[in-house]
Design an enzyme around this catalytic site. Structure first.
Site, PDB file in Angstrom:
ATOM      1  CG  PHE A  17      -1.773  -1.178   1.394  1.00 26.11           C
ATOM      2  CD1 PHE A  17      -2.162  -1.920   0.287  1.00 26.11           C
ATOM      3  CD2 PHE A  17      -2.212  -1.584   2.651  1.00 26.11           C
ATOM      4  CE1 PHE A  17      -2.964  -3.043   0.421  1.00 26.11           C
ATOM      5  CE2 PHE A  17      -3.016  -2.692   2.793  1.00 26.11           C
ATOM      6  CZ  PHE A  17      -3.392  -3.432   1.683  1.00 26.11           C
ATOM      7  CG  HIS A  70     -18.777   1.399  18.930  1.00 29.22           C
ATOM      8  ND1 HIS A  70     -18.745   1.576  17.570  1.00 29.22           N
ATOM      9  CD2 HIS A  70     -17.789   0.501  19.198  1.00 29.22           C
ATOM     10  CE1 HIS A  70     -17.793   0.816  17.045  1.00 29.22           C
ATOM     11  NE2 HIS A  70     -17.194   0.160  18.020  1.00 29.22           N
ATOM     12  CG  ASP A  79     -11.517  -0.187  21.246  1.00 29.25           C
ATOM     13  OD1 ASP A  79     -11.208  -0.092  20.047  1.00 29.25           O
ATOM     14  OD2 ASP A  79     -11.948  -1.235  21.754  1.00 29.25           O
ATOM     15  CG  HIS A 121     -19.216  -2.631  14.320  1.00 31.06           C
ATOM     16  ND1 HIS A 121     -18.139  -2.194  15.035  1.00 31.06           N
ATOM     17  CD2 HIS A 121     -19.820  -3.543  15.105  1.00 31.06           C
ATOM     18  CE1 HIS A 121     -18.089  -2.821  16.197  1.00 31.06           C
ATOM     19  NE2 HIS A 121     -19.108  -3.663  16.268  1.00 31.06           N
ATOM     20  CE  LYS A 175     -21.030  -9.095  21.860  1.00 30.10           C
ATOM     21  NZ  LYS A 175     -20.171  -7.916  21.943  1.00 30.10           N
ATOM     22  CE  LYS A 195     -12.066  -4.255  24.814  1.00 26.89           C
ATOM     23  NZ  LYS A 195     -13.212  -3.945  23.952  1.00 26.89           N
TER      24      LYS A 195
HETATM   25  N1  NDP Z   1     -10.377  -6.682  13.334  1.00 28.22           N
HETATM   26  C1  NDP Z   1     -11.463  -6.082  13.802  1.00 28.22           C
HETATM   27  O1  NDP Z   1     -12.386  -6.693  14.380  1.00 28.22           O
HETATM   28  C2  NDP Z   1     -11.631  -4.620  13.633  1.00 28.22           C
HETATM   29  C3  NDP Z   1     -10.734  -3.887  12.910  1.00 28.22           C
HETATM   30  N2  NDP Z   1     -10.940  -2.542  12.736  1.00 28.22           N
HETATM   31  C4  NDP Z   1     -10.017  -1.750  11.928  1.00 28.22           C
HETATM   32  O2  NDP Z   1      -9.865  -2.351  10.655  1.00 28.22           O
HETATM   33  C5  NDP Z   1      -8.548  -2.176  10.175  1.00 28.22           C
HETATM   34  C6  NDP Z   1      -7.925  -3.545   9.893  1.00 28.22           C
HETATM   35  O3  NDP Z   1      -7.886  -4.282  11.094  1.00 28.22           O
HETATM   36  P1  NDP Z   1      -7.448  -5.813  11.150  1.00 28.22           P
HETATM   37  O4  NDP Z   1      -8.015  -6.545  10.013  1.00 28.22           O
HETATM   38  O5  NDP Z   1      -7.740  -6.257  12.511  1.00 28.22           O
HETATM   39  O6  NDP Z   1      -5.882  -5.678  10.974  1.00 28.22           O
HETATM   40  P2  NDP Z   1      -4.873  -6.795  10.413  1.00 28.22           P
HETATM   41  O7  NDP Z   1      -3.511  -6.358  10.820  1.00 28.22           O
HETATM   42  O8  NDP Z   1      -5.344  -8.142  10.769  1.00 28.22           O
HETATM   43  O9  NDP Z   1      -5.015  -6.628   8.831  1.00 28.22           O
HETATM   44  C7  NDP Z   1      -4.485  -5.554   8.118  1.00 28.22           C
HETATM   45  C8  NDP Z   1      -4.136  -6.026   6.737  1.00 28.22           C
HETATM   46  O10 NDP Z   1      -3.502  -4.948   6.035  1.00 28.22           O
HETATM   47  C9  NDP Z   1      -2.252  -5.420   5.529  1.00 28.22           C
HETATM   48  N3  NDP Z   1      -1.268  -4.340   5.447  1.00 28.22           N
HETATM   49  C10 NDP Z   1      -0.922  -3.465   6.424  1.00 28.22           C
HETATM   50  N4  NDP Z   1      -0.017  -2.576   5.952  1.00 28.22           N
HETATM   51  C11 NDP Z   1       0.205  -2.920   4.642  1.00 28.22           C
HETATM   52  C12 NDP Z   1       1.013  -2.401   3.598  1.00 28.22           C
HETATM   53  N5  NDP Z   1       1.804  -1.330   3.770  1.00 28.22           N
HETATM   54  N6  NDP Z   1       0.971  -2.992   2.376  1.00 28.22           N
HETATM   55  C13 NDP Z   1       0.197  -4.090   2.158  1.00 28.22           C
HETATM   56  N7  NDP Z   1      -0.588  -4.640   3.120  1.00 28.22           N
HETATM   57  C14 NDP Z   1      -0.585  -4.059   4.337  1.00 28.22           C
HETATM   58  C15 NDP Z   1      -1.830  -6.471   6.504  1.00 28.22           C
HETATM   59  O11 NDP Z   1      -0.824  -7.264   5.950  1.00 28.22           O
HETATM   60  P3  NDP Z   1       0.342  -7.848   6.898  1.00 28.22           P
HETATM   61  O12 NDP Z   1      -0.328  -8.956   7.651  1.00 28.22           O
HETATM   62  O13 NDP Z   1       1.354  -8.292   5.912  1.00 28.22           O
HETATM   63  O14 NDP Z   1       0.809  -6.735   7.778  1.00 28.22           O
HETATM   64  C16 NDP Z   1      -3.165  -7.190   6.712  1.00 28.22           C
HETATM   65  O15 NDP Z   1      -3.498  -7.994   5.601  1.00 28.22           O
HETATM   66  C17 NDP Z   1      -7.811  -1.379  11.257  1.00 28.22           C
HETATM   67  O16 NDP Z   1      -7.920  -0.006  10.948  1.00 28.22           O
HETATM   68  C18 NDP Z   1      -8.604  -1.691  12.512  1.00 28.22           C
HETATM   69  O17 NDP Z   1      -8.486  -0.670  13.455  1.00 28.22           O
HETATM   70  C19 NDP Z   1     -12.034  -1.910  13.265  1.00 28.22           C
HETATM   71  C20 NDP Z   1     -12.949  -2.587  14.011  1.00 28.22           C
HETATM   72  C21 NDP Z   1     -12.829  -3.993  14.277  1.00 28.22           C
HETATM   73  O1  LIG Z   2     -15.057  -1.567  17.680  1.00 26.28           O
HETATM   74  C1  LIG Z   2     -14.942  -2.389  18.551  1.00 26.28           C
HETATM   75  O2  LIG Z   2     -16.030  -3.129  18.891  1.00 26.28           O
HETATM   76  C2  LIG Z   2     -15.882  -4.381  19.539  1.00 26.28           C
HETATM   77  C3  LIG Z   2     -17.258  -4.712  20.109  1.00 26.28           C
HETATM   78  O3  LIG Z   2     -18.183  -4.844  19.056  1.00 26.28           O
HETATM   79  P1  LIG Z   2     -19.470  -5.759  19.212  1.00 26.28           P
HETATM   80  O4  LIG Z   2     -20.179  -5.607  17.925  1.00 26.28           O
HETATM   81  O5  LIG Z   2     -18.979  -7.163  19.475  1.00 26.28           O
HETATM   82  O6  LIG Z   2     -20.242  -5.237  20.371  1.00 26.28           O
HETATM   83  C4  LIG Z   2     -14.834  -4.322  20.626  1.00 26.28           C
HETATM   84  O7  LIG Z   2     -14.595  -5.629  21.138  1.00 26.28           O
HETATM   85  C5  LIG Z   2     -13.542  -3.794  20.060  1.00 26.28           C
HETATM   86  O8  LIG Z   2     -12.589  -3.642  21.108  1.00 26.28           O
HETATM   87  C6  LIG Z   2     -13.754  -2.450  19.402  1.00 26.28           C
HETATM   88  O9  LIG Z   2     -12.573  -2.062  18.691  1.00 26.28           O
END
Ligand code: NDP
Ligand SMILES: O=C1O[C@H](COP(=O)(O)O)[C@@H](O)[C@H](O)[C@H]1O
Length: 492
Positions: free
Chosen positions: A93, A239, A234, A177, A344, A339
């Site tokens: 990216f 939310h 967070d 969300h 829940k 938490k």
């Molecule tokens: N997971 C969740 O439940 C939630 C996530 N979010 C938000 O969503 C976003 C993603 O979260 P999440 O999926 O957990 O994060 P992850 O780290 O699991 O996924 C991020 C992805 O982006 C890729 N990536 C990061 N930097 C680069 C780069 N420079 N070039 C190419 N690929 C890259 C990572 O690859 P690599 O593994 O190689 O680093 C990975 O595939 C964040 O902003 C997070 O705050 C929000 C609410 C809930």
């Molecule tokens: O955005 C977030 O939400 C989850 C809680 O979401 P829910 O839909 O399961 O109520 C929270 O666990 C997480 O820390 C936060 O980043």
């Protein structure tokens, strides 16, 4: 553009190999496909930096669908159709590597590109810049930003500015969300389609309001992220404040995105600032220690995977929030979220005032007020607690508080309540911004939260301990008890 072209899109998911994409986005898209809500030509382009070929990517997505979708909902025909929509492009990216391939994929199509940034916010700016350099942005392009947008007001403005260089506000979809949850949507119907409630929704009829968003889970392997954020950033900044806005806002003149967002912004602007003097009486922050949930021992915050030995990050926060406007003057909103709570549970309780003159048994006075209980999750539904006469010849005019219940699953025979991301992805593809957060909402929310965080830093306070499996530090109970009230489950 004809209406069919308007529905079809290329959804480019940046971060397609990450947790959010695999756990939430692809399963939700699958459900939309299954429900016949995706255009036949709609494609999903996964972008990430892993070396993985097309079959490998499809296999990984399929594996996660199998993990997150109940087996009886995984129709084979739909699965095949869904996989045929998938493509993978290896892309870094932050550099220009790989963007040519995205250009090539788009070469022969005219339909809309939607870029979903399921990545850390630090790469939103570089991705936008690269999309622009490769002429991948036009007036139809949409972009989705995941939370958290920044860490405070300044960093949030910086990220929003980077994106705004390339996209107009009407092209930007900021995810919260909670806005996609079924019952959260229902708050609007409940308030504005029912005169019974609409006419009573103010300081003359409501005594106070509680919003609880409790989670059983701990940090779930996200200590590195969470410890820099804490529960206020967070959960409250987004939310809980969104829920508060939907409960407190004035009626919008229509259902358009801007009418609703304008009303929400007015609430955020009217929030009483939590000054250093109010910090001890209006805010409680806690951090869980070891405890027991569902009869099983669970570790404390500082014993979680990858934890440091000390931290003053809060995993619980409760707040007394006042809204300085004509509708809500002197009506406290008590918010709490944490938490490792005993269950829940997300719910909103509207406590109505008692009748002005009371004629029943004095010892029953405390139960004699209506409560509207809005369950966001689990067991989505609405229940109104009303007073009736206790049945029986020997009961006299004794009161009994009982519920008028509306359980969504029982009443509407809904076999499954769609995940919030399903609704959000659908509205995104349709171009409805009303479930997404406008820039000024994010920034007013940060402004209000920053003041609390600054207060904590200036006063150098530490969170109070609470055992995992409890409802937070005792001072959270004291905060509401001082006002002669109690958290709902304490009085239930
Ligand atoms: N997971 C969740 O439940 C939630 C996530 N979010 C938000 O969503 C976003 C993603 O979260 P999440 O999926 O957990 O994060 P992850 O780290 O699991 O996924 C991020 C992805 O982006 C890729 N990536 C990061 N930097 C680069 C780069 N420079 N070039 C190419 N690929 C890259 C990572 O690859 P690599 O593994 O190689 O680093 C990975 O595939 C964040 O902003 C997070 O705050 C929000 C609410 C809930
Ligand atoms: O955005 C977030 O939400 C989850 C809680 O979401 P829910 O839909 O399961 O109520 C929270 O666990 C997480 O820390 C936060 O980043």
């Amino acid at each position: 553009m004809n209406s069919n072209q308007d529905k079809v899109c290329d959804l480019a998911i940046f971060g397609a190999q990450g947790d959010l994409a695999l756990r939430k986005l692809f399963p939700s898209l699958f459900q939309l496909d299954k429900a016949g809500l995706l255009d036949a030509e709609t494609r999903m382009i996964g972008l990430a930096r892993d070396h993985v070929d097309q079959p490998g990517f499809k296999e990984n997505v399929t594996e996660h669908l199998k993990k997150y979708i109940p087996a009886d909902e995984l129709d084979n025909e739909v699965l095949q159709r869904f996989c045929s929509r998938l493509q993978y492009i290896k892309l870094d990216f932050a550099t220009e590597e790989g963007y040519d391939q995205l250009v090539a994929t788009r070469a022969k199509v005219k339909h809309r590109l939607i870029c979903y940034f399921a990545t850390p916010a630090s790469v939103y700016g570089p991705i936008c810049e690269n999309l622009s350099k490769h002429q991948l942005i036009d007036s139809k392009t949409r972009v989705v930003l995941e939370k958290p947008i920044g860490y405070d007001l300044a960093s949030s403005c910086e990220i929003n500015d980077q994106v705004a260089k390339y996209f107009d506000e009407c092209q930007i979809y900021r995810i919260d969300h909670y806005l996609g949850k079924e019952t959260v949507q229902n708050l609007i119907a409940l308030r504005f389609a029912n005169n019974l409630f609409g006419s009573q929704w103010d300081l003359n009829h409501i005594d106070h309001i509680e919003i609880t968003v409790a989670e059983k889970v701990g940090i779930e392997g996200r200590w590195g992220y969470f410890d820099k954020a804490g529960q206020l950033r967070d959960m409250v900044q987004n939310h809980l404040l969104q829920l508060l806005c939907l409960i407190a806002m004035d009626p919008p003149s229509d259902l358009s995105a801007d009418s609703i967002r304008d009303e929400k912004v007015k609430v955020l602007k009217a929030l009483q600032p939590i000054t250093p003097e109010l910090l001890t009486t209006h805010v409680v922050r806690g951090q869980y220690g070891a405890g027991t949930i569902d009869g099983k021992p669970v570790p404390g915050y500082l014993e979680e995977e990858n934890a440091k030995s000390s931290s003053s990050t809060e995993s619980f926060v409760s707040l007394k929030v006042m809204i300085n406007n004509w509708r809500w003057a002197n009506v406290p909103f008590y918010l709490r979220t944490g938490k490792r709570m005993p269950e829940k549970l997300s719910q909103i309780i509207i406590h109505f005032k008692q009748q002005p003159h009371y004629i029943f048994a004095p010892e029953q006075r405390s139960i004699a007020s209506n409560k509207l209980i809005i369950r966001l999750q689990p067991d989505e539904g609405i229940s109104l607690q009303v007073m009736t006469k206790d049945q029986g010849l020997d009961k006299g005019m004794r009161l009994r508080a009982g519920p008028l219940q509306l359980s969504f699953s029982d009443t509407f025979h809904a076999d499954r309540i769609p995940d919030a991301y399903e609704r959000l992805l659908l509205e995104l593809m349709k171009g409805n911004q009303y479930l997404f957060v406008r820039r000024d909402e994010v920034e007013y929310a940060w402004r209000w939260c920053d003041r609390i965080i600054q207060g904590w830093e200036d006063q150098n306070t530490r969170p109070q301990k609470y055992p995992a499996g409890s409802w937070g530090p005792v001072s959270s109970i004291a905060m509401i008890t001082r006002d002669g009230r109690s958290w709902y489950e304490d009085s239930a």
